[in-house]
Write a protein that holds these residues in place. Structure first.
Motif: not given
Length: 148
Positions: A64, A117-118, A120
């Motif tokens: 991330s 996940y859309q 991030s």
């Protein structure tokens, strides 16, 4: 207590170095040890250097890297019909189940979407806006579980 602040100061100093320099400082001794084919203890030292790299730069090894520091998170949040827009990213409200929002450190808070996940990015913002963000989700998306 002073040990903790000294450790934090050291981490902040290391993080300010360019990534290529951090990479060189950590892995150059390790590569040198294997190049010269030193004994077991030399190779163990090299392995410890790699572990040290994880300690001083954990973000470099995590997946991330999408953390944005913003001054006003409320300008990025927008409820557009059946979609939530955060900055340039958006997600249908039907797919929005859990949102992580809470204290990041003493002066900052964080908004993250770990189960979606859309979106991030992780957004770090002033802690004074934390209650406003929670109210935004409670008002516009009451079905969302707020993880703190």
């Amino acid at each position: 207590m002073t040990d903790l602040t000294t450790r934090e100061k050291f981490k902040q100093h290391i993080i300010k170095l360019p990534k290529w320099l951090r990479f060189a400082l950590i892995f150059a001794p390790y590569v040198t040890l294997f190049y010269f084919d030193l004994s077991f203890w030399g190779q163990l030292y090299g392995a410890l250097m790699v572990l040290f790299a994880f300690y001083i730069t954990p973000d470099a090894f995590s997946r991330s890297h999408n953390r944005s520091e913003v001054k006003n998170i409320m300008t990025l949040l927008d409820a557009q019909g059946d979609k939530l827009r955060v900055g340039l990213e958006q997600v249908p409200s039907a797919k929005l189940k859990r949102v992580a929002v809470g204290e990041y450190n003493k002066s900052s808070a964080i908004l993250s979407f770990p189960f979606n996940y859309q979106i991030s990015h992780h957004y770090v913002f002033p802690i004074q806006q934390l209650e406003s963000v929670r109210e935004f989700f409670k008002t516009n998306y009451p079905q969302v579980d707020l993880i703190t």
